[in-house]
Design an enzyme around this catalytic site. Structure first.
Site, PDB file in Angstrom:
ATOM      1  N   ARG A 122       0.862  -1.179   0.000  1.00  0.00           N
ATOM      2  CA  ARG A 122       0.000   0.000   0.000  1.00  0.00           C
ATOM      3  C   ARG A 122       0.902   1.233   0.000  1.00  0.00           C
ATOM      4  O   ARG A 122       1.954   1.246   0.652  1.00  0.00           O
ATOM      5  CB  ARG A 122      -0.895   0.039   1.254  1.00  0.00           C
ATOM      6  CG  ARG A 122      -2.041  -0.960   1.253  1.00  0.00           C
ATOM      7  CD  ARG A 122      -3.138  -0.579   0.260  1.00  0.00           C
ATOM      8  NE  ARG A 122      -4.284  -1.467   0.344  1.00  0.00           N
ATOM      9  CZ  ARG A 122      -4.487  -2.534  -0.441  1.00  0.00           C
ATOM     10  NH1 ARG A 122      -3.615  -2.838  -1.387  1.00  0.00           N
ATOM     11  NH2 ARG A 122      -5.573  -3.256  -0.306  1.00  0.00           N
TER      12      ARG A 122
ATOM     13  N   GLU B 148      -4.288   7.658  -4.698  1.00  0.00           N
ATOM     14  CA  GLU B 148      -4.607   6.985  -5.972  1.00  0.00           C
ATOM     15  C   GLU B 148      -5.951   7.483  -6.467  1.00  0.00           C
ATOM     16  O   GLU B 148      -6.854   7.678  -5.649  1.00  0.00           O
ATOM     17  CB  GLU B 148      -4.641   5.465  -5.763  1.00  0.00           C
ATOM     18  CG  GLU B 148      -3.270   4.920  -5.376  1.00  0.00           C
ATOM     19  CD  GLU B 148      -3.266   3.416  -5.078  1.00  0.00           C
ATOM     20  OE1 GLU B 148      -4.292   2.763  -5.316  1.00  0.00           O
ATOM     21  OE2 GLU B 148      -2.234   2.924  -4.617  1.00  0.00           O
TER      22      GLU B 148
ATOM     23  N   HIS C 235      -2.044   0.307  -9.675  1.00  0.00           N
ATOM     24  CA  HIS C 235      -2.604  -0.626  -8.681  1.00  0.00           C
ATOM     25  C   HIS C 235      -3.216  -1.856  -9.377  1.00  0.00           C
ATOM     26  O   HIS C 235      -4.413  -2.123  -9.262  1.00  0.00           O
ATOM     27  CB  HIS C 235      -3.653   0.084  -7.799  1.00  0.00           C
ATOM     28  CG  HIS C 235      -3.859  -0.594  -6.484  1.00  0.00           C
ATOM     29  ND1 HIS C 235      -4.080   0.100  -5.314  1.00  0.00           N
ATOM     30  CD2 HIS C 235      -3.860  -1.913  -6.143  1.00  0.00           C
ATOM     31  CE1 HIS C 235      -4.232  -0.764  -4.321  1.00  0.00           C
ATOM     32  NE2 HIS C 235      -4.109  -1.998  -4.799  1.00  0.00           N
TER      33      HIS C 235
HETATM   34  P1  NAP Z   1      -0.558 -11.656   4.779  1.00  0.00           P
HETATM   35  O1  NAP Z   1      -0.523 -13.093   4.372  1.00  0.00           O
HETATM   36  O2  NAP Z   1      -1.329 -11.276   5.996  1.00  0.00           O
HETATM   37  O3  NAP Z   1       0.959 -11.179   4.933  1.00  0.00           O
HETATM   38  C1  NAP Z   1       1.324  -9.957   5.467  1.00  0.00           C
HETATM   39  C2  NAP Z   1       2.633 -10.161   6.211  1.00  0.00           C
HETATM   40  O4  NAP Z   1       3.083  -8.872   6.638  1.00  0.00           O
HETATM   41  C3  NAP Z   1       2.487 -11.034   7.442  1.00  0.00           C
HETATM   42  O5  NAP Z   1       3.287 -12.164   7.279  1.00  0.00           O
HETATM   43  C4  NAP Z   1       2.987 -10.160   8.590  1.00  0.00           C
HETATM   44  O6  NAP Z   1       3.961 -10.793   9.376  1.00  0.00           O
HETATM   45  C5  NAP Z   1       3.711  -9.047   7.896  1.00  0.00           C
HETATM   46  N1  NAP Z   1       3.624  -7.811   8.678  1.00  0.00           N
HETATM   47  C6  NAP Z   1       2.524  -7.166   9.098  1.00  0.00           C
HETATM   48  N2  NAP Z   1       2.884  -6.081   9.793  1.00  0.00           N
HETATM   49  C7  NAP Z   1       4.237  -6.068   9.836  1.00  0.00           C
HETATM   50  C8  NAP Z   1       5.193  -5.203  10.413  1.00  0.00           C
HETATM   51  N3  NAP Z   1       4.840  -4.131  11.109  1.00  0.00           N
HETATM   52  N4  NAP Z   1       6.505  -5.517  10.250  1.00  0.00           N
HETATM   53  C9  NAP Z   1       6.881  -6.600   9.558  1.00  0.00           C
HETATM   54  N5  NAP Z   1       6.014  -7.459   8.979  1.00  0.00           N
HETATM   55  C10 NAP Z   1       4.707  -7.182   9.120  1.00  0.00           C
HETATM   56  O7  NAP Z   1      -1.115 -10.751   3.607  1.00  0.00           O
HETATM   57  P2  NAP Z   1      -0.967 -10.965   2.029  1.00  0.00           P
HETATM   58  O8  NAP Z   1      -2.120 -11.725   1.515  1.00  0.00           O
HETATM   59  O9  NAP Z   1       0.406 -11.429   1.740  1.00  0.00           O
HETATM   60  O10 NAP Z   1      -1.161  -9.437   1.551  1.00  0.00           O
HETATM   61  C11 NAP Z   1      -0.289  -8.426   2.004  1.00  0.00           C
HETATM   62  C12 NAP Z   1      -0.757  -7.055   1.575  1.00  0.00           C
HETATM   63  O11 NAP Z   1      -0.530  -6.880   0.194  1.00  0.00           O
HETATM   64  C13 NAP Z   1      -2.256  -6.793   1.735  1.00  0.00           C
HETATM   65  O12 NAP Z   1      -2.602  -6.407   3.036  1.00  0.00           O
HETATM   66  C14 NAP Z   1      -2.512  -5.688   0.738  1.00  0.00           C
HETATM   67  O13 NAP Z   1      -2.415  -4.412   1.344  1.00  0.00           O
HETATM   68  C15 NAP Z   1      -1.381  -5.841  -0.273  1.00  0.00           C
HETATM   69  N6  NAP Z   1      -1.896  -6.244  -1.594  1.00  0.00           N
HETATM   70  C16 NAP Z   1      -1.743  -5.387  -2.635  1.00  0.00           C
HETATM   71  C17 NAP Z   1      -2.204  -5.737  -3.876  1.00  0.00           C
HETATM   72  C18 NAP Z   1      -2.034  -4.814  -5.052  1.00  0.00           C
HETATM   73  O14 NAP Z   1      -2.914  -4.747  -5.878  1.00  0.00           O
HETATM   74  N7  NAP Z   1      -0.900  -4.154  -5.175  1.00  0.00           N
HETATM   75  C19 NAP Z   1      -2.852  -6.970  -4.065  1.00  0.00           C
HETATM   76  C20 NAP Z   1      -2.995  -7.814  -2.997  1.00  0.00           C
HETATM   77  C21 NAP Z   1      -2.518  -7.443  -1.750  1.00  0.00           C
HETATM   78  P3  NAP Z   1       3.657 -11.871  10.525  1.00  0.00           P
HETATM   79  O15 NAP Z   1       3.096 -13.070   9.793  1.00  0.00           O
HETATM   80  O16 NAP Z   1       5.004 -12.129  11.100  1.00  0.00           O
HETATM   81  O17 NAP Z   1       2.674 -11.233  11.435  1.00  0.00           O
END
Ligand code: NAP
Length: 325
Positions: free
Chosen positions: A237, A266, A285
């Site tokens: 994000r 955005e 995005h």
């Molecule tokens: P996820 O499986 O929940 O993974 C997020 C990871 O971030 C978790 O492993 C968490 O670590 C880590 N994290 C959270 N806060 C942190 C911090 N302060 N310091 C270090 N690590 C931290 O989520 P996901 O499915 O991979 O998606 C991640 C994000 O990608 C979404 O929330 C979304 O905002 C973004 N996204 C963007 C697009 C796009 O169109 N560009 C598409 C899809 C998703 P722990 O497991 O150790 O808690």
């Protein structure tokens, strides 16, 4: 009586038919002033909401006293006040997993495009400026064998690590809340503190959610730890990054390039200095934006919403505390 749903995302005919079969739908075609006025009119009767890319704050949701469930067509839930929803016992669901691989593909597209200057040089060809063989001034930098740094080793981070490790022979370092032994074993990945990762990785990739904790996580201090060869990739994000500090780092040559799918605001303003920099690849995005994945996300959201409205626990419930059981 059928439950009322406010739909603020267009669905395929198949999904639309499913929703119509089981609920009364008010479709909000676009999120402009007219669409938002229509939404405000529909909210007082709504039990369900389905859509994405709209900040649903208390001021808006207070208009919907009977609201039972919101199905977000996204994995990120930064558009919602989860405490508020939980207090009102409104079930919030999202669409994880189905978009993981596609978003990791987007991350890798940005890695390759930034390192090999694909957009800049393709624009040169298109503009008719390819007059002789390219020389060092147009050379890029290798991706294979370089160190891939992943900040946020969740689903998408892991899919990125898989591509880097198996596809490009990249050593993987990562930072997350906690070490992930299974990931370390699978991809020979190594855990690093955030400053260590920023100093060590050739590609610094953000794959974490936007939360109160991660907002502004990467700013001037963090860019100063990166090197002049570092390539910065953001598919998480925009607000996780201080964009002014990023622009400054790019202008000063503190980092080599950036591949950005997300921005503080955005759509990105056409006057943004980011768009004047040749070493920036900016996409609108599109992390999950393929026909297959967007359809899978919409299906997942419809499933979640219909389950919630039928009194069942949605598969992808975000605020478990709101579930009465
Ligand atoms: P996820 O499986 O929940 O993974 C997020 C990871 O971030 C978790 O492993 C968490 O670590 C880590 N994290 C959270 N806060 C942190 C911090 N302060 N310091 C270090 N690590 C931290 O989520 P996901 O499915 O991979 O998606 C991640 C994000 O990608 C979404 O929330 C979304 O905002 C973004 N996204 C963007 C697009 C796009 O169109 N560009 C598409 C899809 C998703 P722990 O497991 O150790 O808690």
């Amino acid at each position: 009586m059928k439950k009322q749903v406010v739909l603020y995302k267009k669905l395929s005919p198949l999904l639309m038919a499913r929703l119509h079969e089981q609920t009364e739908v008010t479709l909000i075609d676009s999120l402009d002033a007219e669409g938002l006025a229509k939404m405000r009119e529909a909210l007082p009767k709504a039990q369900g909401l389905l859509g994405a890319s709209l900040k649903l704050d208390a001021a808006l949701l207070d208009l919907a006293p009977d609201l039972e469930a919101i199905a977000s067509v996204s994995v990120g839930v930064d558009n919602y006040d989860i405490d508020y929803l939980t207090e009102r016992r409104i079930l919030l669901s999202n669409t994880p997993d189905v978009l993981t691989e596609t978003t990791a593909d987007t991350g890798f597209a940005l890695i390759l495009a930034s390192a090999r200057r694909v957009v800049e040089l393709a624009n040169m060809v298109r503009a008719g400026h390819w007059k002789r063989n390219v020389g060092p001034a147009q050379f890029g930098t290798d991706v294979h064998g370089k160190t891939l740094g992943i900040i946020g080793m969740g689903r998408i981070g892991e899919a990125l690590a898989q591509r880097g490790h198996f596809g490009f022979g990249m050593p993987v370092v990562y930072h997350s809340h906690s070490p992930k032994p299974a990931v370390e074993q699978r991809f020979n990945a190594q855990y690093r503190s955030l400053p260590q990762l920023l100093q060590e990785a050739d590609f610094v990739c953000l794959t974490l959610p936007l939360t109160a904790e991660t907002e502004g996580l990467i700013g001037a201090e963090q860019f100063a730890l990166m090197g002049p060869e570092t390539i910065f990739i953001n598919i998480s994000r925009g607000k996780v990054v201080d964009e002014v500090a990023l622009i400054d780092a790019l202008r000063k040559g503190q980092i080599r390039a950036a591949g950005l799918d997300v921005f503080e605001r955005e759509p990105l303003d056409s006057a943004s200095p980011l768009l004047r920099l040749d070493n920036v690849v900016a996409t609108p995005h599109i992390g999950s934006a393929t026909h297959e994945t967007r359809e899978a996300m919409a299906k997942c959201a419809v499933d979640n919403l219909l389950m919630a409205l039928a009194g069942e626990r949605p598969v992808n419930l975000v605020n478990g505390l709101a579930w009465k059981g």
